[in-house]
Design an enzyme around this catalytic site. Structure first.
Site, PDB file in Angstrom:
ATOM      1  N   GLU A  96       2.622   0.912  11.968  1.00 55.52           N
ATOM      2  CA  GLU A  96       3.330  -0.033  12.825  1.00 55.52           C
ATOM      3  C   GLU A  96       3.917   0.679  14.032  1.00 55.52           C
ATOM      4  O   GLU A  96       4.341   1.841  13.941  1.00 55.52           O
ATOM      5  CB  GLU A  96       4.436  -0.738  12.032  1.00 55.52           C
ATOM      6  CG  GLU A  96       3.880  -1.657  10.957  1.00 55.52           C
ATOM      7  CD  GLU A  96       4.954  -2.329  10.118  1.00 55.52           C
ATOM      8  OE1 GLU A  96       4.703  -3.465   9.658  1.00 55.52           O
ATOM      9  OE2 GLU A  96       6.018  -1.738   9.907  1.00 55.52           O
ATOM     10  N   CYS A 124       8.287   2.586  20.166  1.00 55.43           N
ATOM     11  CA  CYS A 124       8.520   3.437  18.999  1.00 55.43           C
ATOM     12  C   CYS A 124       7.185   3.610  18.286  1.00 55.43           C
ATOM     13  O   CYS A 124       6.600   2.628  17.802  1.00 55.43           O
ATOM     14  CB  CYS A 124       9.552   2.787  18.082  1.00 55.43           C
ATOM     15  SG  CYS A 124       9.879   3.692  16.548  1.00 55.43           S
ATOM     16  N   CYS A 131       5.001   8.535   4.511  1.00 60.04           N
ATOM     17  CA  CYS A 131       5.801   9.751   4.682  1.00 60.04           C
ATOM     18  C   CYS A 131       6.113  10.311   3.298  1.00 60.04           C
ATOM     19  O   CYS A 131       6.375   9.545   2.362  1.00 60.04           O
ATOM     20  CB  CYS A 131       7.100   9.435   5.421  1.00 60.04           C
ATOM     21  SG  CYS A 131       8.146  10.882   5.748  1.00 60.04           S
ATOM     22  N   CYS A 135      13.257   9.802   2.417  1.00 61.58           N
ATOM     23  CA  CYS A 135      14.644   9.483   2.768  1.00 61.58           C
ATOM     24  C   CYS A 135      15.020   8.180   2.083  1.00 61.58           C
ATOM     25  O   CYS A 135      14.286   7.189   2.151  1.00 61.58           O
ATOM     26  CB  CYS A 135      14.795   9.360   4.275  1.00 61.58           C
ATOM     27  SG  CYS A 135      14.492  10.917   5.164  1.00 61.58           S
ATOM     28  N   CYS A 138      14.989   4.586   3.792  1.00 61.76           N
ATOM     29  CA  CYS A 138      13.857   4.292   4.664  1.00 61.76           C
ATOM     30  C   CYS A 138      12.707   3.663   3.893  1.00 61.76           C
ATOM     31  O   CYS A 138      12.239   4.219   2.885  1.00 61.76           O
ATOM     32  CB  CYS A 138      13.388   5.588   5.343  1.00 61.76           C
ATOM     33  SG  CYS A 138      11.997   5.358   6.474  1.00 61.76           S
ATOM     34  N   ASN A 310      19.719  -0.966   7.613  1.00 55.95           N
ATOM     35  CA  ASN A 310      18.855  -2.142   7.623  1.00 55.95           C
ATOM     36  C   ASN A 310      18.153  -2.237   6.271  1.00 55.95           C
ATOM     37  O   ASN A 310      17.414  -1.331   5.877  1.00 55.95           O
ATOM     38  CB  ASN A 310      17.821  -2.031   8.752  1.00 55.95           C
ATOM     39  CG  ASN A 310      18.471  -2.067  10.122  1.00 55.95           C
ATOM     40  OD1 ASN A 310      19.123  -3.036  10.488  1.00 55.95           O
ATOM     41  ND2 ASN A 310      18.308  -0.994  10.889  1.00 55.95           N
ATOM     42  N   CYS A 355      15.288   0.047  12.527  1.00 52.95           N
ATOM     43  CA  CYS A 355      15.283   1.408  12.004  1.00 52.95           C
ATOM     44  C   CYS A 355      15.276   1.413  10.482  1.00 52.95           C
ATOM     45  O   CYS A 355      16.118   0.784   9.846  1.00 52.95           O
ATOM     46  CB  CYS A 355      16.513   2.150  12.525  1.00 52.95           C
ATOM     47  SG  CYS A 355      16.660   3.833  11.900  1.00 52.95           S
TER      48      CYS A 355
END
Length: 368
Positions: A96, A124, A131, A135, A138, A310, A355
């Site tokens: 994305e 972005c 990943c 984290c 995330c 978020n 984010c």
């Protein structure tokens, strides 16, 4: 990780095209000629590009494609005109990219954030499919690492985005840890800043990293005019290890040491090093954490970018977004200590484009 195999290859992948030219006995000068023509005439068949050697026309068409990816879905926020692009790669993987429209308005009635609120369109971009760093706040980290993007695939995100809006700024804050895909990311940036092709100013590019210390130092030497941003998220080593697992490998002390080195080289006048801090309710948003953060950054030329958490569906840690009052109190504590601080607006929260939310999730606000 084994490099993802692509055929045909993306024409805007500098390494692949350079190797092709050398392998066919053609001068490297033709790389720029090919790119400039295709950026101006993207529908031109590769074997009909003017001014290139005849003997490379047929193999160029066989081995490369102008765009190896396509936009599978476009979603636009009803709140703030943020646009999220779901991009399908040649091998079926998806990433994305997010177009963020900065209106120039400031949320702060006293306009203390005005210098950071200029009108601009920021893209972005993602650097990896998923990943591996995990984290805890995330969504991308829940995917695991599925592959690194080629530099050409990174550049294609800008090409797709510029069909929708003019882009002046590029931030590597999408899916993936950019400095874990070092070669592709730096190759893409060198192409981005070339005034004869993509023409993005080096100072308009920011690479955000969770703290891959060895590659941060490499980056500072290789691309000294491009901005680095520190993803901090905790004011102590103990807490950071819980929120950012890679913190067990790259310690907070070494991260701040690199920050000091970067600041000494790059910060002049009113310049600042961006430090991002996701606020998690009752985890790292307390008065004690605010004071610890003050102690950590005091005397350093930083601007702290506060990002209220978020949420996303797969969050297994039970994180909550702090109340507006708690965010204001945390921000005020830093301001009272003369720490430069900025409360980042939520962009595209209703389309899972904010984010920490990127993980290839569909939305209801599709425009194509």
């Amino acid at each position: 990780m084994v490099r993802r195999q692509l055929h045909p290859k993306p024409i805007f992948d500098e390494g692949a095209l350079r190797s092709f030219l050398l392998g066919h006995g053609a001068k490297e000068v033709h790389l720029l000629k090919i790119w400039k023509h295709l950026l101006a005439e993207p529908e031109c068949p590769l074997d009909q590009i003017p001014g290139i050697p005849e003997h490379i026309r047929s193999p160029l068409k066989e081995e490369f494609v102008v765009l190896s990816s396509k936009v599978a879905e476009v979603s636009e926020s009803k709140l703030d005109e943020t646009v999220k692009l779901l991009i399908r790669l040649q091998d079926g993987s998806e990433v994305e990219a997010v177009l963020i429209r900065h209106t120039g308005e400031t949320e702060d009635p006293a306009a203390r954030q005005a210098p950071r609120c200029g009108q601009r369109e920021t893209l972005c971009v993602s650097s990896q499919v998923g990943c591996k760093l995990g984290c805890t706040f995330c969504a991308t980290g829940t995917m695991g690492l599925q592959g690194n993007l080629w530099s050409g695939e990174i550049l294609e995100q800008l090409i797709h985005a510029r069909k929708l809006r003019p882009v002046s700024n590029v931030v590597f804050m999408g899916m993936g840890e950019p400095l874990e895909n070092y070669d592709s990311v730096t190759a893409a940036i060198r192409s981005l800043v070339d005034p004869q092709t993509f023409g993005v100013a080096p100072s308009s590019i920011t690479v955000s990293t969770v703290g891959i210390v060895n590659n941060m130092r490499r980056f500072m030497n290789d691309l000294p005019k491009v901005r680095l941003a520190w993803s901090l998220h905790a004011p102590t080593q103990e807490l950071r290890e819980k929120i950012v697992p890679i913190g067990r490998v790259f310690k907070l002390d070494s991260l701040m040491e690199v920050l000091d080195e970067y600041a000494e080289r790059n910060v002049k006048g009113k310049g600042s090093v961006m430090v991002s801090y996701v606020l998690l309710a009752a985890v790292n948003d307390t008065d004690e954490c605010a004071q610890q953060l003050i102690n950590l950054v005091r005397g350093r030329p930083v601007i702290v970018n506060l990002i209220p958490y978020n949420s996303f569906e797969e969050n297994s840690h039970g994180y909550k977004t702090p109340s507006p009052e708690r965010v204001d109190a945390f921000l005020a504590a830093l301001q009272d200590a003369d720490i430069r601080v900025f409360h980042r607006r939520h962009h595209g929260r209703d389309i899972a484009a904010a984010c920490g939310q990127l993980a290839k999730k569909g939305t209801a606000n599709k425009t194509s």
